[in-house]
Write a protein that holds these residues in place. Structure first.
Motif, mmCIF file in Angstrom:
data_model
loop_
_atom_site.group_PDB
_atom_site.id
_atom_site.type_symbol
_atom_site.label_atom_id
_atom_site.label_comp_id
_atom_site.label_asym_id
_atom_site.label_seq_id
_atom_site.Cartn_x
_atom_site.Cartn_y
_atom_site.Cartn_z
ATOM 1 N N PHE A 1 39.969 33.461 41.782
ATOM 2 C CA PHE A 1 38.558 34.252 42.047
ATOM 3 C C PHE A 1 37.564 33.869 41.071
ATOM 4 C CE2 PHE A 1 41.392 37.381 43.894
ATOM 5 C CZ PHE A 1 40.884 37.735 44.958
ATOM 6 N N ALA A 2 37.884 33.421 39.871
ATOM 7 C CA ALA A 2 36.866 32.824 38.916
ATOM 8 C C ALA A 2 36.392 31.542 39.386
ATOM 9 C CB ALA A 2 37.332 32.769 37.588
ATOM 10 N N ALA A 3 37.225 30.688 40.068
ATOM 11 C CA ALA A 3 37.037 29.222 40.530
ATOM 12 C C ALA A 3 36.087 29.015 41.801
ATOM 13 C CB ALA A 3 38.209 28.781 40.735
ATOM 14 N N PHE A 4 36.217 30.373 42.576
ATOM 15 C CA PHE A 4 35.638 30.205 43.855
ATOM 16 C C PHE A 4 34.759 31.281 44.252
ATOM 17 C CE2 PHE A 4 39.831 27.994 44.485
ATOM 18 C CZ PHE A 4 39.184 26.692 45.012
ATOM 19 N N LEU A 5 34.613 32.444 43.458
ATOM 20 C CA LEU A 5 33.542 33.502 43.599
ATOM 21 C C LEU A 5 32.069 33.080 42.906
ATOM 22 C CD1 LEU A 5 35.186 36.885 43.109
ATOM 23 C CD2 LEU A 5 34.222 35.831 45.287
ATOM 24 N N PRO A 6 31.010 33.235 43.479
ATOM 25 C CA PRO A 6 29.828 32.898 42.790
ATOM 26 C C PRO A 6 29.663 33.501 41.605
ATOM 27 C CG PRO A 6 29.459 33.981 45.032
ATOM 28 C CD PRO A 6 30.917 34.086 44.569
ATOM 29 N N ALA A 7 29.103 32.801 40.445
ATOM 30 C CA ALA A 7 29.272 33.189 39.199
ATOM 31 C C ALA A 7 28.512 34.474 38.795
ATOM 32 C CB ALA A 7 28.304 31.963 38.200
ATOM 33 N N ARG A 8 27.520 35.114 39.639
ATOM 34 C CA ARG A 8 26.916 36.329 39.361
ATOM 35 C C ARG A 8 27.879 37.384 39.668
ATOM 36 N NH1 ARG A 8 26.612 37.882 44.493
ATOM 37 N NH2 ARG A 8 26.351 36.509 46.162
ATOM 38 N N MET A 9 29.079 37.266 40.522
ATOM 39 C CA MET A 9 29.867 38.090 40.548
ATOM 40 C C MET A 9 30.981 38.265 39.287
ATOM 41 S SD MET A 9 30.541 37.842 44.445
ATOM 42 C CE MET A 9 31.817 39.087 44.621
ATOM 43 N N THR A 10 31.159 36.928 38.780
ATOM 44 C CA THR A 10 32.419 37.168 37.758
ATOM 45 C C THR A 10 31.808 36.999 36.298
ATOM 46 O OG1 THR A 10 32.718 34.534 37.986
ATOM 47 C CG2 THR A 10 34.023 35.881 39.334
ATOM 48 N N ALA A 11 30.618 36.870 36.117
ATOM 49 C CA ALA A 11 30.156 36.297 34.758
ATOM 50 C C ALA A 11 30.497 37.361 33.639
ATOM 51 C CB ALA A 11 28.569 35.748 34.780
ATOM 52 N N ASN B 1 58.574 36.515 46.081
ATOM 53 C CA ASN B 1 57.282 37.728 46.423
ATOM 54 C C ASN B 1 56.072 37.086 46.498
ATOM 55 O OD1 ASN B 1 59.880 39.242 46.239
ATOM 56 N ND2 ASN B 1 58.854 40.305 44.406
ATOM 57 N N VAL B 2 55.309 37.605 47.583
ATOM 58 C CA VAL B 2 53.749 37.226 47.719
ATOM 59 C C VAL B 2 53.004 38.291 48.094
ATOM 60 C CG1 VAL B 2 52.443 35.746 49.366
ATOM 61 C CG2 VAL B 2 54.861 35.196 49.234
ATOM 62 N N ALA B 3 52.167 38.174 47.085
ATOM 63 C CA ALA B 3 51.036 39.206 46.911
ATOM 64 C C ALA B 3 49.631 38.921 47.560
ATOM 65 C CB ALA B 3 50.731 39.884 45.465
ATOM 66 N N ILE B 4 48.730 39.774 48.207
ATOM 67 C CA ILE B 4 47.507 39.648 48.743
ATOM 68 C C ILE B 4 46.455 40.177 47.658
ATOM 69 C CG2 ILE B 4 45.873 40.156 50.320
ATOM 70 C CD1 ILE B 4 48.239 40.072 52.173
ATOM 71 N N ALA B 5 45.508 39.569 47.205
ATOM 72 C CA ALA B 5 44.531 40.249 46.157
ATOM 73 C C ALA B 5 43.216 39.894 46.764
ATOM 74 C CB ALA B 5 44.717 39.502 44.847
ATOM 75 N N VAL B 6 42.279 41.014 46.558
ATOM 76 C CA VAL B 6 41.193 41.040 46.960
ATOM 77 C C VAL B 6 40.227 41.224 45.670
ATOM 78 C CG1 VAL B 6 41.343 41.886 49.443
ATOM 79 C CG2 VAL B 6 40.808 43.481 47.554
ATOM 80 N N TRP B 7 38.756 40.952 45.751
ATOM 81 C CA TRP B 7 38.064 41.441 44.861
ATOM 82 C C TRP B 7 37.414 42.784 44.737
ATOM 83 C CZ3 TRP B 7 36.848 38.958 40.316
ATOM 84 C CH2 TRP B 7 35.878 39.405 39.775
ATOM 85 N N GLY B 8 37.998 43.599 43.675
ATOM 86 C CA GLY B 8 37.630 44.974 43.612
ATOM 87 C C GLY B 8 36.713 45.410 42.651
ATOM 88 N N ASN B 9 36.194 46.721 42.427
ATOM 89 C CA ASN B 9 35.139 47.053 41.387
ATOM 90 C C ASN B 9 35.595 46.501 40.043
ATOM 91 O OD1 ASN B 9 33.804 48.382 43.460
ATOM 92 N ND2 ASN B 9 34.781 50.276 43.274
ATOM 93 N N GLN B 10 36.839 46.490 39.712
ATOM 94 C CA GLN B 10 37.125 46.043 38.406
ATOM 95 C C GLN B 10 37.743 44.686 38.282
ATOM 96 O OE1 GLN B 10 40.035 49.102 37.153
ATOM 97 N NE2 GLN B 10 38.581 50.694 37.182
ATOM 98 N N GLY B 11 37.761 43.998 39.486
ATOM 99 C CA GLY B 11 38.130 42.591 39.381
ATOM 100 C C GLY B 11 39.236 42.168 40.267
#
Length: 273
Positions: free
Chosen positions: A163-173, A119-129
């Motif tokens: 997402f934690a590795a490649f998104l800017p820290a301001r979005m994930t901190a 199975n293969v899933a696609i994920a995007v960055w949403g309001n809750q992660g």
């Protein structure tokens, strides 16, 4: 010579005959020059450009003159080098603005699921992660408790760590701090030092891995997909029972997942390779 070969040969006007796949041969020949400039990524002198396109300079020059009139190619008056012109830039920007990352990714993910039988899933960055927005199920039964709309943990899942590795820290901190507090309360999870080491590994491998956790008996790999601005557009996660899922970094699942992510990134205008 068979009928199919005859049908593909150009007629006296240089028009390829091939059922509903007719084309103008001279446009295809000249297009090799544009493709060469895109591959090179920098202006080129006539000799090198012609060689890269597989034709003699005398043949290449008339195409370049015509492309110049259309604004597809520009020649530097000082160096004589040829580069892509203003109209080529406008075409590229128009194409990029019309791209929908999910629509581009969907057929590639479907092919990948068939190839690796996971199975293969696609994920995007949403309001809750990190949020699952699509799941392509393979032909065999793979029982994984994941559905469209599932929000993945940022620190304990392969999808989240991508997402934690490649998104800017301001979005994930903020979300990272929230999950750390929860993990410390549960006396589980990873330390900050371990997390940074894992994120460095993900950036190096262009892949995040989960072996038997957070879902016991289930392995997963997640690969990042980047757009033309080099920003993370989405992530694709292959997952399946550990008995049928090779977790090696250089195994067939990891290799095909990376290739799929790179192909989608290229379609979105990313040239990092």
């Amino acid at each position: 010579m068979d009928n199919e070969t005859l049908a593909e040969r150009p007629d006296e006007r240089g028009v390829k005959q091939g059922g509903d796949r007719r084309g103008i041969q001279s446009i295809e020949v000249g297009g090799a020059l544009l493709q060469a400039l895109v591959r090179q990524g920098a202006p080129m002198i006539l000799k090198d450009l012609a060689r890269e396109a597989g034709m003699p300079p005398a043949k290449a020059h008339p195409y370049l003159v015509s492309f110049g009139k259309l604004g597809l190619i520009e020649q530097d008056p000082l160096t004589g080098r040829y580069g892509l012109g203003a109209f080529a830039l406008q075409m590229g920007l128009t194409a990029l603005h019309g791209l929908n990352p999910l629509r581009v990714a969907a057929p590639e993910v479907a092919k990948l699921s068939d190839e690796i039988q996971q199975n293969v899933a696609i994920a995007v960055w949403g309001n809750q992660g990190p949020t699952i927005v699509s799941i392509e199920e393979c032909s065999r039964q793979v029982h994984v408790n994941m559905r469209v709309g599932t929000v993945m943990d940022l620190l304990t899942s392969a999808t989240g760590r991508t997402f934690a590795a490649f998104l800017p820290a301001r979005m994930t901190a903020a979300l990272i701090e929230e999950e750390f507090a929860s993990l410390e309360a549960d006396r589980g999870g990873v330390s900050r030092v371990e997390l940074e080491a894992e994120l460095d590994e993900i950036r190096r491998e262009r892949l995040a891995r989960a072996v038997g956790k957070p879902i016991p008996g289930i392995n997963a790999f997640t690969a990042p997909v980047f757009d033309h601005t080099r920003h993370l557009a989405l992530a694709i996660t292959a997952m399946g029972p550990a008995a049928n899922f090779d977790p090696a970094w250089d195994g067939p699942i990891a290799t095909k997942l990376r290739a799929c992510a790179q192909a989608i990134s290229a379609r979105l205008g990313n040239t990092d390779g």
